[in-house]
Design an enzyme around this catalytic site. Structure first.
Site, PDB file in Angstrom:
ATOM      1  N   ARG A   1       0.867  -1.135  -0.026  1.00  0.00           N
ATOM      2  CA  ARG A   1       0.014  -0.209   0.214  1.00  0.00           C
ATOM      3  C   ARG A   1       0.766   1.063  -0.041  1.00  0.00           C
ATOM      4  O   ARG A   1       0.512   2.384  -0.356  1.00  0.00           O
ATOM      5  CB  ARG A   1      -0.988  -0.025   1.289  1.00  0.00           C
ATOM      6  CG  ARG A   1      -1.973   1.215   1.114  1.00  0.00           C
ATOM      7  CD  ARG A   1      -3.042   1.181   2.291  1.00  0.00           C
ATOM      8  NE  ARG A   1      -2.377   1.817   3.321  1.00  0.00           N
ATOM      9  CZ  ARG A   1      -1.916   1.389   4.695  1.00  0.00           C
ATOM     10  NH1 ARG A   1      -2.297  -0.095   4.658  1.00  0.00           N
ATOM     11  NH2 ARG A   1      -1.339   2.004   5.535  1.00  0.00           N
ATOM     12  N   TYR A  18     -18.125  13.577 -15.721  1.00  0.00           N
ATOM     13  CA  TYR A  18     -18.430  11.971 -15.138  1.00  0.00           C
ATOM     14  C   TYR A  18     -19.572  12.140 -14.033  1.00  0.00           C
ATOM     15  O   TYR A  18     -19.282  12.515 -13.089  1.00  0.00           O
ATOM     16  CB  TYR A  18     -17.402  10.893 -14.793  1.00  0.00           C
ATOM     17  CG  TYR A  18     -17.769   9.588 -14.635  1.00  0.00           C
ATOM     18  CD1 TYR A  18     -18.546   8.667 -15.494  1.00  0.00           C
ATOM     19  CD2 TYR A  18     -17.282   8.992 -13.309  1.00  0.00           C
ATOM     20  CE1 TYR A  18     -19.259   7.583 -15.015  1.00  0.00           C
ATOM     21  CE2 TYR A  18     -17.654   7.709 -12.823  1.00  0.00           C
ATOM     22  CZ  TYR A  18     -18.508   6.820 -13.820  1.00  0.00           C
ATOM     23  OH  TYR A  18     -18.876   5.928 -13.452  1.00  0.00           O
ATOM     24  N   ASP A  43      -8.956  16.579 -15.002  1.00  0.00           N
ATOM     25  CA  ASP A  43      -9.443  15.253 -15.401  1.00  0.00           C
ATOM     26  C   ASP A  43      -9.096  14.938 -16.966  1.00  0.00           C
ATOM     27  O   ASP A  43      -9.881  15.670 -17.833  1.00  0.00           O
ATOM     28  CB  ASP A  43     -10.675  14.802 -15.180  1.00  0.00           C
ATOM     29  CG  ASP A  43     -11.062  12.998 -15.506  1.00  0.00           C
ATOM     30  OD1 ASP A  43     -10.375  12.583 -16.230  1.00  0.00           O
ATOM     31  OD2 ASP A  43     -11.943  12.765 -14.661  1.00  0.00           O
ATOM     32  N   LYS A  91      -9.716   3.666 -18.662  1.00  0.00           N
ATOM     33  CA  LYS A  91     -10.304   4.079 -20.026  1.00  0.00           C
ATOM     34  C   LYS A  91      -9.089   4.100 -21.278  1.00  0.00           C
ATOM     35  O   LYS A  91      -8.525   2.944 -21.342  1.00  0.00           O
ATOM     36  CB  LYS A  91     -10.849   5.452 -20.316  1.00  0.00           C
ATOM     37  CG  LYS A  91     -11.692   5.783 -19.062  1.00  0.00           C
ATOM     38  CD  LYS A  91     -12.941   4.933 -19.071  1.00  0.00           C
ATOM     39  CE  LYS A  91     -13.712   5.174 -17.671  1.00  0.00           C
ATOM     40  NZ  LYS A  91     -14.867   4.243 -17.534  1.00  0.00           N
TER      41      LYS A  91
HETATM   42  N1  LCS Z   1     -13.224  10.658 -15.160  1.00  0.00           N
HETATM   43  C1  LCS Z   1     -13.938  10.315 -16.236  1.00  0.00           C
HETATM   44  C2  LCS Z   1     -13.814  11.419 -17.280  1.00  0.00           C
HETATM   45  C3  LCS Z   1     -14.551   9.125 -16.589  1.00  0.00           C
HETATM   46  O1  LCS Z   1     -15.136   8.971 -17.842  1.00  0.00           O
HETATM   47  C4  LCS Z   1     -14.896   8.182 -15.333  1.00  0.00           C
HETATM   48  C5  LCS Z   1     -15.506   6.927 -15.730  1.00  0.00           C
HETATM   49  C6  LCS Z   1     -14.213   8.447 -14.058  1.00  0.00           C
HETATM   50  C7  LCS Z   1     -13.385   9.634 -14.122  1.00  0.00           C
HETATM   51  C8  LCS Z   1     -14.098   7.317 -12.986  1.00  0.00           C
HETATM   52  O2  LCS Z   1     -13.275   6.588 -13.278  1.00  0.00           O
HETATM   53  P1  LCS Z   1     -13.294   4.867 -12.853  1.00  0.00           P
HETATM   54  O3  LCS Z   1     -13.588   5.273 -11.114  1.00  0.00           O
HETATM   55  O4  LCS Z   1     -14.678   4.392 -13.352  1.00  0.00           O
HETATM   56  O5  LCS Z   1     -12.007   4.384 -13.156  1.00  0.00           O
HETATM   57  N2  LCS Z   1     -16.538   6.952 -16.628  1.00  0.00           N
HETATM   58  C9  LCS Z   1     -17.245   6.096 -17.017  1.00  0.00           C
HETATM   59  C10 LCS Z   1     -18.214   6.399 -18.169  1.00  0.00           C
HETATM   60  O6  LCS Z   1     -18.167   7.127 -18.669  1.00  0.00           O
HETATM   61  N3  LCS Z   1     -18.687   5.169 -18.209  1.00  0.00           N
HETATM   62  O7  LCS Z   1     -18.617   4.422 -17.247  1.00  0.00           O
HETATM   63  C11 LCS Z   1     -17.486   4.760 -16.467  1.00  0.00           C
END
Ligand code: LCS
Length: 405
Positions: free
Chosen positions: A59, A112, A184, A209
């Site tokens: 961790r 998001y 982001d 992503k």
């Molecule tokens: N930032 C962006 C721009 C995202 O699109 C997402 C997830 C996150 C942060 C969060 O990331 P995660 O915790 O899921 O790794 N976006 C998603 C979407 O548009 N569809 O499903 C997940």
């Protein structure tokens, strides 16, 4: 490790963070361990006291995870990265470092859905005031700034409306008034946009992503710019605990080796898909940073070196037509998430952005008929053929979808 300070991004993706190791394995081993043994009680105590460098407990640090962190930090032009268990963990950890009770946060409304929910429902419980607003409107942002505004949080292009904020201008404003800017960069990746170049203070990503690119890992990362900032973030991440595991880190680091190639292909494929949609009689409107019709097209050209692979559009016939279309899809996947090699289509108002609630969606211009496509790296003819047959299945009906501002 190869010296990578002069490498181009296409070389960095292959080489950065790939450490030399005992057996000169071209691909370093996965340190799939939770803990590391000490030579002696004295050495263990010295490690804990920070008098010696080394690994203690995964961790707190792990060589496989560090390889990934070095890779992304090099690509972003930052000092160091901190890999997290998800994009949301990266965002939440960043807020936990930069904000405390009594502070004010300005958050872009095009983010998001769960990011918006975190800002509007969880941070206020800890005494943090939050304003969610259109950060592409600089005059409005300036008016909203308060003496206690400590952070402006932006996604650009924003999910799912692809609204673009001018990073240089937002940073100039924020810094003049004593706030930090967090971006982001998930939709662009450092291949297409490097926020630090425009003055941004902290960059976060969902690794889930484009960076990983293969839809088989959930992860996140924070990238910071100097040693002092890194020490604070590392301490907080260690205490909050939302770190990424070694195997996930290995997979993402492996995915990054093709990042430059993949981003090029995502951009090359998305452009004709956006053009196809824009000229289609069943489509009311299209948002894609590569289209001249995008309201912030000039800002996109200034701060992004490509349009990315995400397209939002609205159908004539609104939500019913959108649902019919998605149910008629055969080649593309009907799934949330984005940035993988495969094309995915989804309906943000009822899926990724459902948690925000109708009022927050209206404010953010997420109309009920909005459909989002993450264009993959397949042959674009297959993607367009599938959209064409699905649009035919949806049919054209009376216009009920309003175009986003
Ligand atoms: N930032 C962006 C721009 C995202 O699109 C997402 C997830 C996150 C942060 C969060 O990331 P995660 O915790 O899921 O790794 N976006 C998603 C979407 O548009 N569809 O499903 C997940």
């Amino acid at each position: 490790m190869k010296e990578h300070s002069d490498m181009a991004p296409e070389s960095l993706v292959v080489h950065a963070g790939v450490e030399e190791n005992e057996h000169l394995a071209v691909v370093p081993p996965i340190y799939q361990t939770s803990t590391f043994a000490f030579d002696s009680a004295e050495q263990g105590a010295a490690l804990f006291a920070g008098e010696r460098k080394g690994y203690i407990y995964s961790r707190m640090g792990n060589p496989t995870v560090e390889g990934l962190e070095k890779s992304i930090a090099a690509l972003e032009g930052g000092y160091a990265g901190l890999a997290c268990g998800s994009g949301m963990a990266a965002i939440h950890t960043t807020f936990a470092v930069l904000l405390q009770a009594g502070d004010h946060l300005i958050c872009s409304d095009a983010v998001y859905g769960p990011t918006c929910t975190l800002v509007e429902t969880i941070l206020p419980r800890f005494g943090i005031e939050c304003t969610v607003m259109n950060t592409s409107d600089l005059a409005a942002v300036e008016q909203t700034m308060r003496p206690n505004t400590k952070v402006i949080y932006i996604e650009t292009p924003g999910n799912p409306t692809l609204v673009i904020s001018d990073l240089e201008a937002v940073c100039e404003l924020a810094h003049r008034l004593g706030a930090k800017v967090v971006v982001d960069n998930t939709f662009m990746t450092p291949i297409l946009q490097q926020p630090f170049r425009w003055g941004v203070d902290v960059v976060v990503h969902s690794l889930t992503k484009f960076l990983n690119g293969h839809a088989d890992v959930v992860g996140g990362i924070i990238v910071v710019q100097d040693e002092a900032q890194y020490a604070t973030f590392r301490k907080t991440l260690n205490q909050l605990g939302g770190v990424l595991a070694p195997f996930e880190s290995f997979l993402v680091h492996r995915g990054i080796k093709t990042l430059a190639l993949r981003m090029q292909r995502h951009c090359e494929n998305a452009a004709p898909v956006a053009e196809f949609l824009e000229q289609h009689s069943a489509v009311e409107w299209v948002r894609f940073p590569g289209l001249k019709s995008h309201p912030q097209y000039e800002i996109a050209r200034k701060q992004m070196s490509g349009p990315g692979g995400i397209i939002a559009f609205g159908l004539k016939g609104g939500i019913d037509a959108g649902r019919k279309m998605m149910n008629a899809i055969k080649f593309c996947g009907l799934a949330v998430s984005l940035g993988g090699v495969e094309t995915l289509i989804q309906h943000p108002p009822s899926m990724t952005h459902a948690s925000m609630g109708a009022e927050a969606r209206r404010r953010a211009n997420i109309s009920d008929g909005l459909v989002r496509i993450s264009v993959g790296i397949e042959n674009v003819k297959d993607i367009i053929a599938d959209l064409e047959q699905a649009l035919a299945a949806a049919g054209t009906r009376a216009t009920t979808v309003s175009k986003p501002a």
